[in-house]
Design an enzyme around this catalytic site. Structure first.
Site, PDB file in Angstrom:
ATOM      1  N   ASP A 198       4.991  -4.334   6.182  1.00 53.64           N
ATOM      2  CA  ASP A 198       5.407  -5.633   6.698  1.00 53.64           C
ATOM      3  C   ASP A 198       5.649  -6.672   5.590  1.00 53.64           C
ATOM      4  OD1 ASP A 198       5.386  -7.485   9.161  1.00 53.64           O
ATOM      5  OD2 ASP A 198       3.918  -8.417   7.811  1.00 53.64           O
ATOM      6  N   ASP A 203      -0.163   2.530   8.324  1.00 56.00           N
ATOM      7  CA  ASP A 203      -0.711   1.782   9.461  1.00 56.00           C
ATOM      8  C   ASP A 203       0.055   1.926  10.786  1.00 56.00           C
ATOM      9  OD1 ASP A 203      -2.567   0.910   7.666  1.00 56.00           O
ATOM     10  OD2 ASP A 203      -1.980  -1.206   7.709  1.00 56.00           O
ATOM     11  N   ARG A 237       1.207  -5.186  -5.687  1.00 58.17           N
ATOM     12  CA  ARG A 237       1.246  -6.391  -4.854  1.00 58.17           C
ATOM     13  C   ARG A 237       1.535  -7.532  -5.830  1.00 58.17           C
ATOM     14  NH1 ARG A 237      -2.930  -3.661  -1.386  1.00 58.17           N
ATOM     15  NH2 ARG A 237      -1.743  -3.094   0.448  1.00 58.17           N
ATOM     16  N   ARG A 275      -5.052  -2.410   9.038  1.00 56.50           N
ATOM     17  CA  ARG A 275      -5.503  -3.794   8.861  1.00 56.50           C
ATOM     18  C   ARG A 275      -5.514  -4.592  10.160  1.00 56.50           C
ATOM     19  NH1 ARG A 275      -2.607  -5.970   3.488  1.00 56.50           N
ATOM     20  NH2 ARG A 275      -1.113  -4.356   4.066  1.00 56.50           N
ATOM     21  N   ASP A 307       2.313  -0.082  11.769  1.00 55.69           N
ATOM     22  CA  ASP A 307       2.297  -1.440  12.325  1.00 55.69           C
ATOM     23  C   ASP A 307       3.664  -2.123  12.239  1.00 55.69           C
ATOM     24  OD1 ASP A 307       2.329  -1.613   9.585  1.00 55.69           O
ATOM     25  OD2 ASP A 307       0.887  -3.249   9.451  1.00 55.69           O
ATOM     26  N   THR A 363       4.244   2.932   5.311  1.00 51.50           N
ATOM     27  CA  THR A 363       2.852   2.491   5.445  1.00 51.50           C
ATOM     28  C   THR A 363       2.121   3.442   6.384  1.00 51.50           C
ATOM     29  OG1 THR A 363       1.385   0.789   6.387  1.00 51.50           O
ATOM     30  CG2 THR A 363       3.616   0.811   7.219  1.00 51.50           C
ATOM     31  N   GLY A 389       0.857  -1.208   0.000  1.00 49.44           N
ATOM     32  CA  GLY A 389       0.000   0.000   0.000  1.00 49.44           C
ATOM     33  C   GLY A 389       0.881   1.243   0.000  1.00 49.44           C
TER      34      GLY A 389
HETATM   35  P1  ADP Z   1       2.767  -4.100   2.716  1.00 43.89           P
HETATM   36  O1  ADP Z   1       4.206  -4.087   2.344  1.00 43.89           O
HETATM   37  O2  ADP Z   1       2.119  -2.750   2.636  1.00 43.89           O
HETATM   38  O3  ADP Z   1       2.505  -4.837   4.018  1.00 43.89           O
HETATM   39  P2  ADP Z   1       1.761  -6.437   1.261  1.00 43.89           P
HETATM   40  O4  ADP Z   1       1.575  -7.277   2.473  1.00 43.89           O
HETATM   41  O5  ADP Z   1       0.697  -6.463   0.237  1.00 43.89           O
HETATM   42  O6  ADP Z   1       1.979  -4.909   1.580  1.00 43.89           O
HETATM   43  O7  ADP Z   1       3.136  -6.902   0.583  1.00 43.89           O
HETATM   44  C1  ADP Z   1       3.614  -6.251  -0.574  1.00 43.89           C
HETATM   45  C2  ADP Z   1       4.314  -7.265  -1.450  1.00 43.89           C
HETATM   46  O8  ADP Z   1       5.446  -7.806  -0.760  1.00 43.89           O
HETATM   47  C3  ADP Z   1       3.483  -8.494  -1.805  1.00 43.89           C
HETATM   48  O9  ADP Z   1       2.629  -8.285  -2.874  1.00 43.89           O
HETATM   49  C4  ADP Z   1       4.569  -9.483  -2.183  1.00 43.89           C
HETATM   50  O10 ADP Z   1       5.060  -9.235  -3.478  1.00 43.89           O
HETATM   51  C5  ADP Z   1       5.666  -9.153  -1.165  1.00 43.89           C
HETATM   52  N1  ADP Z   1       5.546 -10.048  -0.015  1.00 43.89           N
HETATM   53  C6  ADP Z   1       4.602 -10.033   0.959  1.00 43.89           C
HETATM   54  N2  ADP Z   1       4.793 -11.049   1.841  1.00 43.89           N
HETATM   55  C7  ADP Z   1       5.879 -11.726   1.398  1.00 43.89           C
HETATM   56  C8  ADP Z   1       6.572 -12.888   1.858  1.00 43.89           C
HETATM   57  N3  ADP Z   1       6.188 -13.552   2.959  1.00 43.89           N
HETATM   58  N4  ADP Z   1       7.646 -13.311   1.130  1.00 43.89           N
HETATM   59  C9  ADP Z   1       8.035 -12.648   0.030  1.00 43.89           C
HETATM   60  N5  ADP Z   1       7.434 -11.561  -0.454  1.00 43.89           N
HETATM   61  C10 ADP Z   1       6.363 -11.094   0.205  1.00 43.89           C
HETATM   62  O1  F6P Z   2      -1.616  -1.397   4.766  1.00 42.38           O
HETATM   63  C1  F6P Z   2      -2.072  -0.166   4.343  1.00 42.38           C
HETATM   64  C2  F6P Z   2      -3.546  -0.204   4.037  1.00 42.38           C
HETATM   65  O2  F6P Z   2      -3.943   1.113   3.683  1.00 42.38           O
HETATM   66  C3  F6P Z   2      -4.429  -0.724   5.156  1.00 42.38           C
HETATM   67  O3  F6P Z   2      -4.658   0.231   6.165  1.00 42.38           O
HETATM   68  C4  F6P Z   2      -5.646  -1.131   4.397  1.00 42.38           C
HETATM   69  O4  F6P Z   2      -6.360  -2.143   5.042  1.00 42.38           O
HETATM   70  C5  F6P Z   2      -5.096  -1.657   3.116  1.00 42.38           C
HETATM   71  O5  F6P Z   2      -3.832  -1.048   2.956  1.00 42.38           O
HETATM   72  C6  F6P Z   2      -5.972  -1.376   1.926  1.00 42.38           C
HETATM   73  O6  F6P Z   2      -5.394  -1.972   0.836  1.00 42.38           O
HETATM   74  P1  F6P Z   2      -5.873  -1.700  -0.678  1.00 42.38           P
HETATM   75  O7  F6P Z   2      -5.156  -0.458  -1.120  1.00 42.38           O
HETATM   76  O8  F6P Z   2      -5.389  -2.899  -1.415  1.00 42.38           O
HETATM   77  O9  F6P Z   2      -7.335  -1.529  -0.671  1.00 42.38           O
END
Ligand code: ADP
Ligand code: F6P
Length: 322
Positions: free
Chosen positions: A106, A130, A75, A174, A132, A128, A14
């Site tokens: 994360d 969040d 993503r 989240r 978090d 982010t 995000g």
């Molecule tokens: P954020 O970084 O905001 O938490 P996501 O959880 O969607 O967002 O993760 C972003 C991208 O990071 C994912 O689409 C994926 O490509 C990569 N990613 C997430 N989790 C893993 C993981 N356990 N191992 C490797 N790549 C990951």
């Molecule tokens: O992790 C950042 C965040 O904005 C969360 O607060 C929210 O739940 C999520 O991303 C929304 O994701 P998307 O942009 O895929 O709707």
């Protein structure tokens, strides 16, 4: 001997306000130190597609004040697989990149950790809204998101008071209640519903009713999306209290607009610090601030440690919202 001569950076997951300021800081800090910098478009998806291009001083001009990310974000499912991660590491090696800065949350950190295990020098920056991510006081974007929520609640108060209603405001986060907590405390919300603290809708309704009887003309209930949908909670509150309720879901509004000065400064400090750490030979680290001081922590530790919820602030908000 410097440990890196050519680095790349990407934004992932995000987006958050201040990501552009972080991109600018990484690029300008690297160029200042004579290091080549490549931008990867669309996060890990772009890495797999070899979507990378050199960045110069002007490529990051006029972005410090802009929300979103000029590198785009994505993503990427394939990056969850060992095969995808191996391909990503190969792509970096093939292009002679010897260090990678990942700006994201994360999930993005987990991807950076996997690359680090494959021998790529990585640095994570907490991007982010969040808040978090553990081992940092704040994440880049959080301050702006909170200020957007506070501004919205100021407006809601006007109309809710005129009609003597309760306002249920659903905010992002989240699995983390920090946006709700900080915005709730800053805007004098009566109740703050977060995933970290159990709550009882009947008790909240009772308190709301009492407060109206004592002369309150409105009630602000802030709900982190992690606890469930605001409209379900509103329905129950209205039923138990008899007070008219209205729901506002702030949604992606919270992720846009110009970053606050706090987010710009945090992003600038962290971006510069990440480059410095890569030059020093550090790798597999997440950059953050603790009590305002710049720190690095093993990404592995960051992604396996849940951030503490600030019960002191939560209890303060409760005490003051009578
Ligand atoms: P954020 O970084 O905001 O938490 P996501 O959880 O969607 O967002 O993760 C972003 C991208 O990071 C994912 O689409 C994926 O490509 C990569 N990613 C997430 N989790 C893993 C993981 N356990 N191992 C490797 N790549 C990951
Ligand atoms: O992790 C950042 C965040 O904005 C969360 O607060 C929210 O739940 C999520 O991303 C929304 O994701 P998307 O942009 O895929 O709707």
């Amino acid at each position: 001997m410097r440990s890196v001569n050519k680095i790349a950076l990407l934004t992932s997951g995000g987006d958050s306000q201040g990501m552009n300021a972080a991109v600018r800081a990484v690029v300008r800090s690297a160029l200042f130190r004579g290091i080549e910098v490549y931008g990867i478009q669309h996060g890990y998806q772009g890495l797999l597609n070899e979507d990378l291009h050199p960045m110069d001083l002007r490529s990051v001009g006029d972005i410090i004040q802009r929300g979103g990310t000029i590198l785009q974000t994505a993503r990427c499912k394939e990056f969850h697989t060992p095969e995808g991660q191996r391909r990503g590491a190969d792509c970096l090696r093939k292009n002679g990149i010897d260090g990678l800065v990942v700006i994201g949350g994360d999930g993005s950190y987990r991807g950076a950790n996997d690359l680090s295990k494959l021998g790529i020098k990585t640095m994570g920056l907490p991007g982010t809204i969040d808040n978090d991510i553990s081992f940092t006081d704040f994440t880049i974007g959080f301050d702006t998101a909170v200020s957007i929520v506070v501004d919205a609640i100021n407006k809601l108060r006007d109309t809710m008071s005129s009609h003597e209603r309760s306002s249920i405001v659903e905010v992002m986060g989240r699995h983390c209640g920090d946006i709700a907590l900080y915005a709730g405390l800053a805007s004098g919300a009566e109740s703050i519903l977060v995933p970290e603290v159990p709550f009882d809708v009947r008790e909240i309704s009772g308190r709301m009713k009492e407060n109206f009887q004592k002369g309150k003309r409105h009630s602000i209930i802030i709900v982190a999306e992690g606890v469930g949908r605001g409209d379900n909670i509103a329905r129950q509150l209205q039923e138990y209290s008899g007070i008219d309720a209205r729901v506002t879901v702030l949604g992606h509004i919270q992720r846009g607009g110009a970053p606050t000065h706090n987010d710009r400064i945090l992003a600038s400090r962290l971006g510069d610090f990440a480059v410095q750490k890569l030059i020093e030979g550090d790798s597999g680290k997440a950059c953050g601030t603790i009590k305002g001081e710049l720190v690095t922590t093993d990404i592995e530790q960051v992604v396996t440690t849940k951030k503490d919820f600030n019960m002191e602030l939560y209890n303060l908000a409760i005490r003051l919202a009578q």
